[in-house]
Motif scaffolding. Structure first.
Motif, PDB file in Angstrom:
ATOM      1  N   ARG A   1       0.930  -1.455   0.378  1.00  0.00           N
ATOM      2  CA  ARG A   1      -0.099  -0.117  -0.070  1.00  0.00           C
ATOM      3  C   ARG A   1       1.448   1.555   0.432  1.00  0.00           C
ATOM      4  O   ARG A   1       0.559   2.385  -0.309  1.00  0.00           O
ATOM      5  CB  ARG A   1      -0.650   0.380   1.139  1.00  0.00           C
TER       6      ARG A   1
ATOM      7  N   ASP B   1       0.857   3.440  -2.654  1.00  0.00           N
ATOM      8  CA  ASP B   1       0.604   5.489  -2.456  1.00  0.00           C
ATOM      9  C   ASP B   1       1.214   6.773  -2.920  1.00  0.00           C
ATOM     10  O   ASP B   1       0.665   7.876  -2.997  1.00  0.00           O
ATOM     11  CB  ASP B   1       0.273   5.361  -0.442  1.00  0.00           C
TER      12      ASP B   1
ATOM     13  N   GLY C   1      -3.716   8.859  -1.596  1.00  0.00           N
ATOM     14  CA  GLY C   1      -5.164   8.042  -1.135  1.00  0.00           C
ATOM     15  C   GLY C   1      -4.865   6.675  -1.208  1.00  0.00           C
ATOM     16  O   GLY C   1      -5.964   5.620  -0.879  1.00  0.00           O
ATOM     17  N   MET C   2      -3.450   5.725  -2.020  1.00  0.00           N
ATOM     18  CA  MET C   2      -3.810   4.117  -2.368  1.00  0.00           C
ATOM     19  C   MET C   2      -3.641   3.938  -1.268  1.00  0.00           C
ATOM     20  O   MET C   2      -4.264   2.452  -0.602  1.00  0.00           O
ATOM     21  CB  MET C   2      -2.909   4.155  -2.816  1.00  0.00           C
TER      22      MET C   2
ATOM     23  N   GLN D   1      -4.941   3.950   2.259  1.00  0.00           N
ATOM     24  CA  GLN D   1      -6.159   3.479   2.958  1.00  0.00           C
ATOM     25  C   GLN D   1      -7.097   2.995   1.775  1.00  0.00           C
ATOM     26  O   GLN D   1      -8.305   2.726   2.622  1.00  0.00           O
ATOM     27  CB  GLN D   1      -6.691   5.100   2.919  1.00  0.00           C
ATOM     28  N   ALA D   2      -7.205   3.290   0.280  1.00  0.00           N
ATOM     29  CA  ALA D   2      -7.973   2.426  -0.192  1.00  0.00           C
ATOM     30  C   ALA D   2      -7.565   1.394   0.184  1.00  0.00           C
ATOM     31  O   ALA D   2      -8.876   0.662  -0.310  1.00  0.00           O
ATOM     32  CB  ALA D   2      -7.835   2.968  -1.862  1.00  0.00           C
ATOM     33  N   LEU D   3      -6.867   1.364  -0.227  1.00  0.00           N
ATOM     34  CA  LEU D   3      -6.428  -0.724  -0.432  1.00  0.00           C
ATOM     35  C   LEU D   3      -7.018  -1.781   0.688  1.00  0.00           C
ATOM     36  O   LEU D   3      -6.018  -2.758   1.827  1.00  0.00           O
ATOM     37  CB  LEU D   3      -4.824  -0.839  -0.505  1.00  0.00           C
ATOM     38  N   GLU D   4      -6.413  -0.624   2.570  1.00  0.00           N
ATOM     39  CA  GLU D   4      -6.604  -0.657   3.789  1.00  0.00           C
ATOM     40  C   GLU D   4      -7.312  -2.146   3.540  1.00  0.00           C
ATOM     41  O   GLU D   4      -9.075  -2.273   3.451  1.00  0.00           O
ATOM     42  CB  GLU D   4      -6.846   0.045   5.013  1.00  0.00           C
TER      43      GLU D   4
ATOM     44  N   ALA E   1      -7.462  -4.584   1.679  1.00  0.00           N
ATOM     45  CA  ALA E   1      -7.987  -5.342   0.697  1.00  0.00           C
ATOM     46  C   ALA E   1      -7.726  -6.763   0.387  1.00  0.00           C
ATOM     47  O   ALA E   1      -7.214  -7.469   1.179  1.00  0.00           O
ATOM     48  CB  ALA E   1      -7.014  -3.934  -0.419  1.00  0.00           C
TER      49      ALA E   1
ATOM     50  N   ASP F   1      -9.509  -6.983  -4.940  1.00  0.00           N
ATOM     51  CA  ASP F   1      -8.920  -5.597  -5.089  1.00  0.00           C
ATOM     52  C   ASP F   1      -7.414  -5.550  -5.237  1.00  0.00           C
ATOM     53  O   ASP F   1      -7.147  -4.355  -6.096  1.00  0.00           O
ATOM     54  CB  ASP F   1      -9.513  -5.316  -3.825  1.00  0.00           C
TER      55      ASP F   1
ATOM     56  N   GLN G   1     -11.759   5.474 -10.776  1.00  0.00           N
ATOM     57  CA  GLN G   1     -11.846   5.218  -9.208  1.00  0.00           C
ATOM     58  C   GLN G   1     -10.803   5.818  -8.792  1.00  0.00           C
ATOM     59  O   GLN G   1      -9.969   6.033  -7.671  1.00  0.00           O
ATOM     60  CB  GLN G   1     -12.609   4.433  -8.559  1.00  0.00           C
ATOM     61  N   HIS G   2      -9.494   5.819  -9.236  1.00  0.00           N
ATOM     62  CA  HIS G   2      -8.024   5.329  -8.830  1.00  0.00           C
ATOM     63  C   HIS G   2      -7.740   6.827  -8.623  1.00  0.00           C
ATOM     64  O   HIS G   2      -6.289   7.328  -8.799  1.00  0.00           O
ATOM     65  CB  HIS G   2      -7.403   4.245  -9.124  1.00  0.00           C
TER      66      HIS G   2
END
Length: 666
Positions: free
Chosen positions: A157, A161, A166-167, A169-172, A174, A178, A215-216
Motif C-alpha cells: 500500500r 501510495d 490515497g491508495m 487508505q483505499a487498499l486497507e 483489501a 482488489d 476511481q483511482h
C-alpha cells in the motif's frame, strides 16, 4: 415543477466571487502616485505596493514569508523513516508472538523448537534483511503470521501510495481481488502511456481507460496529458523522497519493496510506470532532495505528499517573487495558495492581481512618448481629487479665515446646479439642496416633517458664469536642496491639488506650472508628477519669472496670479545666449536681473505670493525684500501644510479679484 424543486444552493466555488464589491483602487493609486512623485517609475511603484500590500490585505512579501515559514515547518517537523518504523514494529510483534508460541507449545519437537528459536535469535540487524529471511518461515503463531502478512500489505500500500495518493487508505483490508484490480490498472496504464509515448494513442483509448479505472484518480483528468501531469508530479516527488533519505534508509526500503504484497511483479510494474513518466515529463525534478530534521515519522505515501507540498511551495515562492520576465500576478496558482496557506491568502493574492490588472488595463498607467509607463490623466485627476480633499480638511481647520464660499463670488447664475465640492464659490441651490435632504431622510426611514438635517452630500450649488478669470503661474523650485530636504513630494502634491481645483472648479482660469532649477521649464501636470529628483545645483528664479511673464502676456485680460515655492535664494540666471550662469553664494548680477524681472511683473499688476520653505536667513531676507517691491505676500508654511497654503492663497486671490475693494471690506 416548482422553483424550489429546480433550485440547488451551496457554497460558491467558482473563481472570484461575482457578488464581491469591485476592488478599491484608491489606496493603491495613492501609494503608487506617492512613489512616482518620489522618483520611482510607475512600474516599480506598482510592484512595491503589491509587495507591501494594503491596510486590509497581505502583500506579496508577507505571502512569500508565509510560504517559506510553511516550508521550514514541514522540514523541521518530519523525518522520512516512518515506513521503516512501522515495518520494524510489525516485525518485532511477529517475532515476539512467535517466541511466545514456541515457549507454550509443549507438543513441539525440541529439536524443531531449538532450530526455530535459533533462527529468530540470529535474525540480521537490518530490518529489510530480517523480513526477507522470514519470507519462507513457517509461522506457528497465528498472531505472528498475521503481523508478518501485514508487513507485506503495508509495503504494497505504501509503494502504491507513493504514485497514487490515497491508495494506502483505499487498499486497507483489501482482498486479493482488489489487489488484482490494481495490478490490472497498472498494466492498462503502462499500456496507455506506452502508446502515448509512441504517438499511437487516441482519445477513445483514454476514455476507455478512465471508464474502467477512473476511481483511482481523484484528480479527475480530462485528457491523457492531464493524467501524465498529475502522475509525473507525484512520481517525481517519490524519487525526491528516496534521494532525501540516507543511503542506509534508501537501501532498506528498496530491499523491502520486493516484499510488497508478497509479489515482485508489483515493483516491476511501478518501475515501468516511472520510466514512462520520466520519458514523457523529463522537465520534472527527478533528482532533487530535501533535508528533513524533525521527529514526526512519515510513511512513503505521506512523505511523497510532503515532497509534493515542498515543490508546490517552491513554485509559489517563484510566482510571488515576480522576478522572471513577463511576470504578472495572474500567474499565481490560487488553488495551490489555498492548499498551502488557506483561503485568506488566496483572497489577498486575488485582490492584488485585480489591482494590478485594473491599474494597467483600467487606464491608470499608460505608455509615454519615450515608451515608459506613466500615470495617465485619469490617474492624475483621481489623485488630484484625493489631494484636494486632504487640503480642504487642512483649510477647514484654520482659524480666522474668511469663508471663500461667498454668494455671487463666481458670477451670474446659469440656471443649472451640481453637487457641491471643496473650492466652490457659487451660491447654494436651496431648492435642490432641500429636496436632496428630504429624499435621503425618507430613504433612511426617517420622517422629514419631524427631523431634517443637512449633510454635505445634500448640498448643490448653482452654476454661474465667472465675473473674472485668472491666469495663474505656479513656480516650483526643483533644485537639489528640495529633494535633499524632503520637500520634493510635498511640492508635487501641492501642484496636483491646485491643478485639480482649477481644472474642476475654476475652469475659466488658466494654470501654468513652471519648474526652476539650473534652468526653468514649463510642464504639464503629468510631466511634473513623473519628474525624478534632480541633483543639479542652481535656483534660476530669473528664468522662471521670464516664463511666467510670457504666459501672462498670452492672457492680457485675466487677473495675473503668481505663486512661487522655493527653499533657496537665486543662484542662477539666464544669459542672453541662453546659457545659465550659476554661482554660490548668489552673484550680484543674478540678484539684479531677478529683481528687474520681478519689478516688470509687478508693474503689470500681478498678485504674487512667495512660499518660503525652511529657515535659511538669507532666503528670508530676500523674499521679504522682493515682496515689499511689488506688494506681495510671504507665507512660511511647514512642509505638511504647503498644499493648504498654496490653495488657500489661490482662493484668496481669486475671491478678491471678483469684488471691488468696497465689496471685500463688507
Amino acid at each position: 415543477m416548482t422553483l424550489h424543486d429546480r433550485s440547488r444552493y451551496g457554497r460558491y466555488a467558482g473563481g472570484p466571487d461575482p457578488l464581491a464589491p469591485p476592488v478599491d483602487l484608491a489606496e493603491a493609486l495613492d501609494a503608487v502616485a506617492e512613489d512616482v512623485m518620489d522618483g520611482y517609475s510607475p512600474r516599480h511603484a506598482l510592484q512595491e505596493f503589491l509587495r507591501r500590500g494594503g491596510r486590509d490585505r497581505d502583500g506579496l512579501d508577507t505571502l512569500a514569508r508565509r510560504v517559506q515559514e510553511r516550508r521550514r515547518d514541514l522540514l523541521n517537523r518530519h523525518r522520512l523513516d516512518g515506513t521503516l518504523d512501522e515495518v520494524r514494529k510489525l516485525l518485532d510483534t511477529a517475532v515476539l508472538e512467535e517466541r511466545k508460541q514456541l515457549a507454550r507449545d509443549a507438543m513441539m519437537d525440541n529439536t524443531d523448537r531449538a532450530i526455530r528459536e535459533m533462527q529468530l535469535q540470529n535474525l540480521p540487524p537490518s530490518t529489510a534483511a530480517a523480513v526477507n529471511e522470514l519470507a519462507s518461515y513457517d509461522w506457528q503463531s497465528g498472531t505472528a503470521r498475521e503481523a508478518y502478512k501485514r508487513i507485506k500489505d503495508l509495503l504494497g500500500r505504501e509503494v502504491l501510495d507513493q504514485r497514487f495518493a490515497g491508495m494506502k487508505q483505499a487498499l486497507e483490508n483489501a482482498t486479493d481481488e482488489d489487489r488484482e484490480a490494481v495490478s490490472d490498472m497498472l498494466r492498462a496504464l503502462n499500456g496507455l502511456l506506452g502508446k502515448h509515448r509512441r504517438g499511437e494513442d487516441t482519445a477513445a483509448d483514454f476514455q476507455e481507460f478512465m471508464a474502467k479505472h477512473g476511481q483511482h484518480f481523484p484528480e479527475n483528468p480530462q485528457s491523457v496529458e492531464e493524467l501524465v501531469d498529475a502522475l509525473a508530479k507525484r512520481s517525481a516527488a517519490a524519487q525526491r523522497l528516496l534521494q532525501s533519505m540516507s543511503p542506509e534508509q534508501r537501501e532498506e526500503l528498496m530491499r523491502l519493496s520486493a516484499q510488497a504484497f508478497g509479489s515482485a511483479g508489483l515493483m516491476d510494474q511501478l518501475n515501468e510506470l516511472d520510466g514512462n513518466l520520466q520519458a514523457l515529463r523529463p522537465g520534472e525534478d527527478w533528482n532533487g532532495s530535501e533535508a528533513f530534521d524533525g521527529q514526526e515519522g512519515l510513511g512513503l505515501g505521506d512523505g511523497t505528499g510532503v515532497l509534493q507540498d515542498l515543490a508546490e511551495l517552491d513554485g509559489l515562492s517563484e510566482q510571488l517573487s515576480q522576478s522572471y520576465n513577463g511576470s504578472r500576478l495572474d500567474d499565481l496558482d490560487l488553488d495551490s495558495l489555498t492548499r498551502q496557506l488557506g483561503p485568506d491568502a488566496a483572497v489577498s493574492a486575488r485582490t492584488l492581481a485585480e489591482i494590478e490588472r485594473a491599474m494597467e488595463d483600467g487606464g491608470y498607467l499608460r505608455r509615454g512618448p519615450d515608451g515608459d509607463l506613466r500615470l495617465s490623466p485619469q490617474a492624475v485627476r483621481r489623485l488630484g481629487k484625493s489631494l484636494l480633499q486632504d487640503t480642504a480638511r487642512q483649510l477647514s481647520g484654520r482659524q480666522g479665515q474668511r469663508d471663500t464660499r461667498l454668494a455671487g463670488a463666481a458670477g451670474e447664475q446659469t440656471g443649472s446646479s451640481r453637487p457641491w465640492e471643496f473650492g466652490d464659490a457659487e451660491p447654494w441651490d436651496v431648492t435642490r439642496t432641500m429636496t436632496n435632504a428630504i429624499q435621503r431622510t425618507m430613504s433612511d426611514g426617517g420622517n422629514p416633517a419631524r427631523e431634517l438635517r443637512l449633510t454635505p452630500e445634500d448640498i448643490e450649488v448653482a452654476e454661474t458664469e465667472a465675473r473674472s478669470q485668472a491666469a495663474v503661474v505656479l513656480l516650483v523650485d526643483v533644485s537639489f536642496s528640495m529633494a535633499a530636504e524632503g520637500r520634493w513630494v510635498p511640492m508635487k502634491r501641492t501642484a496636483l491639488a491646485l491643478h485639480h481645483l482649477i481644472s474642476t472648479r475654476f475652469r475659466g482660469d488658466r494654470l501654468q506650472l513652471v519648474t526652476f532649477g539650473r534652468y526653468a521649464q514649463s510642464m504639464d501636470i503629468g510631466e511634473l508628477t513623473a519628474l525624478p529628483a534632480l541633483r543639479e545645483q542652481g535656483t534660476n528664479l530669473h528664468h522662471g519669472l521670464l516664463l511666467a511673464g510670457r504666459f501672462f502676456r498670452r492672457h492680457p485680460s485675466m487677473q495675473h496670479v503668481l505663486l512661487v515655492v522655493t527653499d533657496g535664494e537665486p543662484t542662477a540666471h539666464l544669459l542672453p545666449d541662453g546659457d545659465s550662469w550659476f554661482n554660490w553664494p548668489p552673484d550680484t548680477e543674478t540678484i539684479r536681473v531677478t529683481v528687474a524681472e520681478l519689478d516688470r511683473l509687478g508693474r503689470s499688476g500681478v498678485q504674487a505670493t512667495f512660499f518660503r520653505l525652511g529657515d535659511d536667513p538669507g532666503l528670508e531676507r530676500f523674499v521679504q525684500r522682493m515682496a515689499r517691491r511689488i506688494d506681495a505676500r510671504v507665507v512660511a508654511p511647514d512642509v505638511g501644510g504647503l498644499g493648504a497654503a498654496v490653495v488657500g492663497e489661490y482662493l484668496r486671490a481669486h475671491v478678491r479679484s471678483s469684488y471691488s475693494d468696497t465689496d471685500w471690506a463688507l
